[in-house]
Design a protein around this motif. Structure first.
Motif, short mmCIF file in Angstrom:
data_model
loop_
_atom_site.label_atom_id
_atom_site.label_comp_id
_atom_site.label_asym_id
_atom_site.label_seq_id
_atom_site.Cartn_x
_atom_site.Cartn_y
_atom_site.Cartn_z
N GLY A 163 0.81 -1.21 0.00
CA GLY A 163 0.00 0.00 0.00
C GLY A 163 0.85 1.26 0.00
N LEU A 164 1.97 1.21 0.66
CA LEU A 164 2.89 2.35 0.69
C LEU A 164 3.79 2.40 -0.54
CD1 LEU A 164 4.30 2.45 4.32
CD2 LEU A 164 3.21 4.33 3.08
N LYS A 165 4.45 1.30 -0.80
CA LYS A 165 5.53 1.30 -1.78
C LYS A 165 5.01 1.38 -3.21
CE LYS A 165 8.46 0.58 1.63
NZ LYS A 165 8.92 -0.74 2.09
N VAL A 166 3.85 0.79 -3.47
CA VAL A 166 3.29 0.88 -4.82
C VAL A 166 2.88 2.32 -5.11
CG1 VAL A 166 1.39 0.13 -6.32
CG2 VAL A 166 2.61 -1.54 -4.89
N ALA A 167 2.34 3.01 -4.11
CA ALA A 167 1.98 4.42 -4.31
C ALA A 167 3.23 5.23 -4.62
CB ALA A 167 1.29 4.97 -3.07
N ARG A 168 4.32 4.94 -3.91
CA ARG A 168 5.59 5.65 -4.17
C ARG A 168 6.07 5.38 -5.59
NH1 ARG A 168 11.11 4.52 -4.26
NH2 ARG A 168 12.43 6.23 -3.51
N ALA A 169 6.10 4.12 -5.98
CA ALA A 169 6.60 3.75 -7.31
C ALA A 169 5.74 4.37 -8.40
CB ALA A 169 6.64 2.23 -7.44
N ALA A 170 4.43 4.36 -8.20
CA ALA A 170 3.53 4.92 -9.20
C ALA A 170 3.78 6.42 -9.36
CB ALA A 170 2.08 4.65 -8.82
N SER A 176 -0.04 11.22 -10.68
CA SER A 176 -0.03 12.57 -10.09
C SER A 176 -0.30 12.60 -8.60
CB SER A 176 -1.12 13.42 -10.76
OG SER A 176 -0.92 13.45 -12.14
N ALA A 177 -1.21 11.75 -8.14
CA ALA A 177 -1.66 11.84 -6.76
C ALA A 177 -2.11 10.47 -6.30
CB ALA A 177 -2.81 12.83 -6.65
N THR A 178 -2.35 10.34 -5.00
CA THR A 178 -2.82 9.07 -4.45
C THR A 178 -3.96 9.34 -3.49
OG1 THR A 178 -2.18 7.08 -3.23
CG2 THR A 178 -1.11 9.12 -2.56
N SER A 179 -4.85 8.37 -3.36
CA SER A 179 -5.91 8.47 -2.35
C SER A 179 -5.41 8.02 -0.98
CB SER A 179 -7.09 7.58 -2.76
OG SER A 179 -6.69 6.21 -2.72
N ASN A 180 -4.19 7.52 -0.94
CA ASN A 180 -3.64 6.84 0.24
C ASN A 180 -2.97 7.84 1.19
OD1 ASN A 180 -1.80 5.49 1.92
ND2 ASN A 180 -1.50 3.85 0.45
N LEU A 181 -3.58 8.07 2.33
CA LEU A 181 -3.07 9.07 3.26
C LEU A 181 -1.69 8.72 3.79
CD1 LEU A 181 -6.32 9.92 5.23
CD2 LEU A 181 -4.92 11.54 3.94
N GLN A 182 -1.45 7.46 4.09
CA GLN A 182 -0.15 7.10 4.65
C GLN A 182 0.98 7.34 3.65
OE1 GLN A 182 0.70 3.04 5.78
NE2 GLN A 182 1.89 3.70 7.55
N ALA A 183 0.74 6.98 2.39
CA ALA A 183 1.76 7.22 1.36
C ALA A 183 1.97 8.72 1.17
CB ALA A 183 1.35 6.56 0.06
N MET A 310 -3.72 -1.33 -11.64
CA MET A 310 -2.39 -0.73 -11.51
C MET A 310 -1.75 -1.15 -10.17
SD MET A 310 -1.41 3.29 -12.07
CE MET A 310 -2.06 3.99 -10.55
N GLY A 311 -2.58 -1.24 -9.14
CA GLY A 311 -2.06 -1.51 -7.79
C GLY A 311 -1.46 -2.89 -7.62
N VAL A 312 -1.91 -3.85 -8.41
CA VAL A 312 -1.34 -5.21 -8.30
C VAL A 312 -0.60 -5.59 -9.59
CG1 VAL A 312 -3.16 -5.91 -6.71
CG2 VAL A 312 -3.37 -6.49 -9.13
N SER A 313 -0.48 -4.64 -10.53
CA SER A 313 0.11 -4.95 -11.84
C SER A 313 -0.57 -6.19 -12.40
CB SER A 313 1.63 -5.17 -11.71
OG SER A 313 2.22 -5.34 -12.99
N GLU A 314 -1.88 -6.05 -12.61
CA GLU A 314 -2.75 -7.21 -12.77
C GLU A 314 -2.35 -8.15 -13.91
OE1 GLU A 314 -6.95 -6.25 -12.85
OE2 GLU A 314 -7.33 -8.11 -11.75
#
Lengths: 447, 447
Positions: A163-170, A176-183, A310-314
């Motif tokens: 949840g953290l690292k995929v947001a960073r990599a993306a 442009s942005a993430t819905s993920n507050l922790q990231a 995108m989140g799981v590189s499906e």
């Protein structure tokens, strides 16, 4: 704190045996992807930052050591060694955000054999995840042709760390942005979000829900497809009339149905009401193919929210990434297992460019000097990160953008480039391989 | 500590709006999978333990609150509410290790609307991952027909948390052991591991490598395919002759090449040398299909190491899992978005069985009493886990095994069962749905 036990048992048993035998001469391991997935024309290197942090901070705590001892498998020599372990080696790596191809090292670790062996599992775990995620995200960003893409994927990413690292990599790859507050907090990524169907459903009336939400968040995006998309848009129009100059809604979000057709009809309804400035945001099971298809239909969509795919590189949720011994005690090392080609020794990759566009990569021995731009550079010496090894995320993002524009156009398309990007092997590296193969074959019976 | 910020921004903005409006009546949310992936005849519910721990321990730290405040988006009312937040709701859930089907709730949260909304993202993130992983692992275990399966996947699982939770879920689903030390420590899973090619490569001679390793770990498994598999096996035989009664090697591991043919030839070589008791362990890019294919060819393989394909659920790396509002303030709630069917209200699932084998599931209203075994039971009351809600891992594993044997045989095969397992909707639930749809349609313009 780095989870020292997040490793394969065999790393420790091998280190135990290396120590018992006194095998502590210098080794070089290469971390690379053997073959790209079918629908990847390149990979975007990512995750080096976490790899370096791991190497700098890896320590075994008393509790971890006690548990290892309790397994009854390990020698006192190993346990003592782990107790005093810190990593002393060198690392050479390709900067995060650089496109790489099959067989090209993303990073190389040069250290005494037990040290270099110990860190295998975690290095792969981290570099694999972020390279996988950045490579997928780059496709989605490319498909969106300049329109913002927002990461909505945290709920179905694989656990907390993904949840953290995929947001960073993306984000490195151009999202442009993430819905993920922790990231957002951890990495300084812009955060975005609207509202969910549950909010609408909790109200007895959709217009009342819109009215209430806009009262609290005037500049929000309204989700219009809970009951009937176009009826939802009409309610937004009604609300605009009701509020007059106090109407500041930025966008409507379409999350289901035929997005191409609905976006055209939505645009028409909004424009007819003088709401040309209200944008259309689309989400709902999107991936790069669907984004490309929508834009091919001239769908008037201004931004995309992309989640699970995108989140799981499906379409390719794993890479054939390996960390292989290529040199020990000054000698090139190989294995000959069928179907798993390996090149011996430490390497350099030279990217040859014509008129600012990459034309060929040359895999070479690490001390060769060949035409082109060398991609690997030293980022760690004697266990310490070198200056410049960890640029801020904004710089990585800029680097990725620049590097991607230097790829041939057909490589940035969604379909497999024909022919694929050429990666050649230098004569010196080929000769080194032949030499090692010949040495190893001498030991084998004739077939 | 639970990462309170690992959530989507919109959960907090919605809660902010709910608080502003005074929408704090009781809500029910259902967590379920809409449709199973094509090659899944069932899913194995998993991850409830982590969901309950989250609900019990979720708190916002001063640092997290300060960061949220710094975003400038949230009301003082929300920030105060978060500062004092703890979850007070009830949870009903299907026990971990129970097979479930599309539309069936894995868990239901009943709590004041803002509380039930707030926890959405993390609950999905955790239950999704483990249900995904357990469902894939159950297929691999089934394909291995009683032979042990060892999880080798940590290096390419998606990050640290997946490295832990996937190993846990796979163990619930019947995987015997893991190579992952942290998962072994955390959950008490048996740990297994052999050695890697790098160990062999670091020695100048393969037999010398075997000799050294066995000196340190006499009962190990030797990896024989670094240079030439059958030549490697002959070296194991040579070592057995050399060591005589001191030879205690348990198995050889084949990791590449044509495993069916190599395993037959390996068995023949070992047997001819009187090494009938040395077992054959196979690994290298395996998934359930490859395991099934090998056993269909009578490959004399005694155990399987399965890595990436199981570790990322490669053929279906995500589930269409949702957490949807189904009831608020005593009224059933739905959305009507096309292609996304929803059933209103809290539910129960009755599994009807004939002669110990499941014949049909009936989705019902939560207070119905129908034939069959009810799958959902209360596991949390007023924010506290109930006794028996968290059985030890060994019990969950046993439960999964029992439940799997109660599925019709065709469902446990690798191919899609025709017809798929029947999931019916009770008349009362159907009627409830029609009623809510009619109520919602009244608001919509006629088409």
């Amino acid at each position: 704190m780095v989870p020292a036990l997040l490793t394969d048992l065999y790393e420790l048993t091998m280190v135990d045996a290396y120590l018992a035998e006194g095998l502590h001469e210098e080794a070089a391991f290469s971390l690379f992807v053997r073959r790209l997935p079918t629908r990847r024309n390149f990979l975007l290197a990512c995750g080096l930052e976490q790899a370096l942090t791991y190497l700098e901070t890896l320590r075994f705590s008393p509790g971890e050591l006690a548990w290892l001892e309790s397994l009854g498998r390990f020698s006192r020599q190993l346990l003592d060694w782990l107790e005093h372990f810190h990593f002393n080696g060198d690392v050479h790596a390709v900067p995060e955000g650089t496109p790489v191809f099959g067989q090209e090292p993303l990073l190389e670790v040069v250290a005494p054999l037990p040290e270099a062996q110990l860190v295998e599992t975690y290095l792969i775990n981290q570099v694999h995840l972020q390279t996988l995620a950045a490579s997928k995200a780059a496709r989605v960003v490319e498909a969106a042709r300049g329109r913002p893409v927002v990461d909505f994927g945290v709920r179905r990413m694989h656990g907390e760390d993904a949840g953290l690292k995929v947001a960073r990599a993306a984000h490195v790859a151009g999202v442009s942005a993430t819905s993920n507050l922790q990231a957002a907090q951890r990495y300084g990524i812009p955060v975005a979000g609207t509202l969910a169907h549950s909010y609408i459903q909790a109200h007895d009336d959709e217009l009342a829900a819109f009215r209430a939400y806009v009262h609290r968040f005037p500049e929000t995006t309204l989700l219009v497809d809970t009951y009937d998309t176009l009826d939802g848009v009409r309610k937004v129009v009604a609300l605009a009339k009701e509020l007059g100059p106090d109407f500041h809604v930025q966008a409507v979000r379409l999350d289901s149905g035929d997005l191409a057709s609905l976006s055209h009809q939505t645009r028409a309804l909004l424009d007819a009401a003088g709401l040309e400035r209200v944008r259309i945001f689309a989400s709902g099971g999107l991936d790069e193919d669907e984004v490309a298809r929508l834009l091919a239909h001239q769908a008037p969509i201004d931004a995309f929210g992309v989640g699970t795919a995108m989140g799981v590189s499906e379409d390719a949720p794993a890479l054939d990434m390996a960390y292989k011994l290529v040199e020990y005690a000054g000698r090139g090392r190989l294995k000959l297992s069928p179907g798993k080609v390996l090149l011996p020794g430490r390497k350099q990759v030279f990217r040859e460019e014509w008129d600012g566009v990459a034309s060929r990569d040359m895999l070479a021995c690490h001390d060769e000097v060949l035409p082109g731009r060398p991609l690997l550079r030293q980022v760690m010496h004697a266990g310490r990160r070198l200056e410049g090894a960890s640029p801020p995320l904004t710089a990585l993002r800029m680097h990725a953008r620049e590097e991607l524009t230097r790829l041939p156009l057909e490589l940035r398309g969604l379909e497999p480039a024909r022919p694929p990007y050429p990666v050649a092997v230098s004569p010196a590296l080929s000769a080194a391989k032949e030499q090692v193969v010949a040495r190893l074959r001498e030991q084998l019976p004739a077939h």
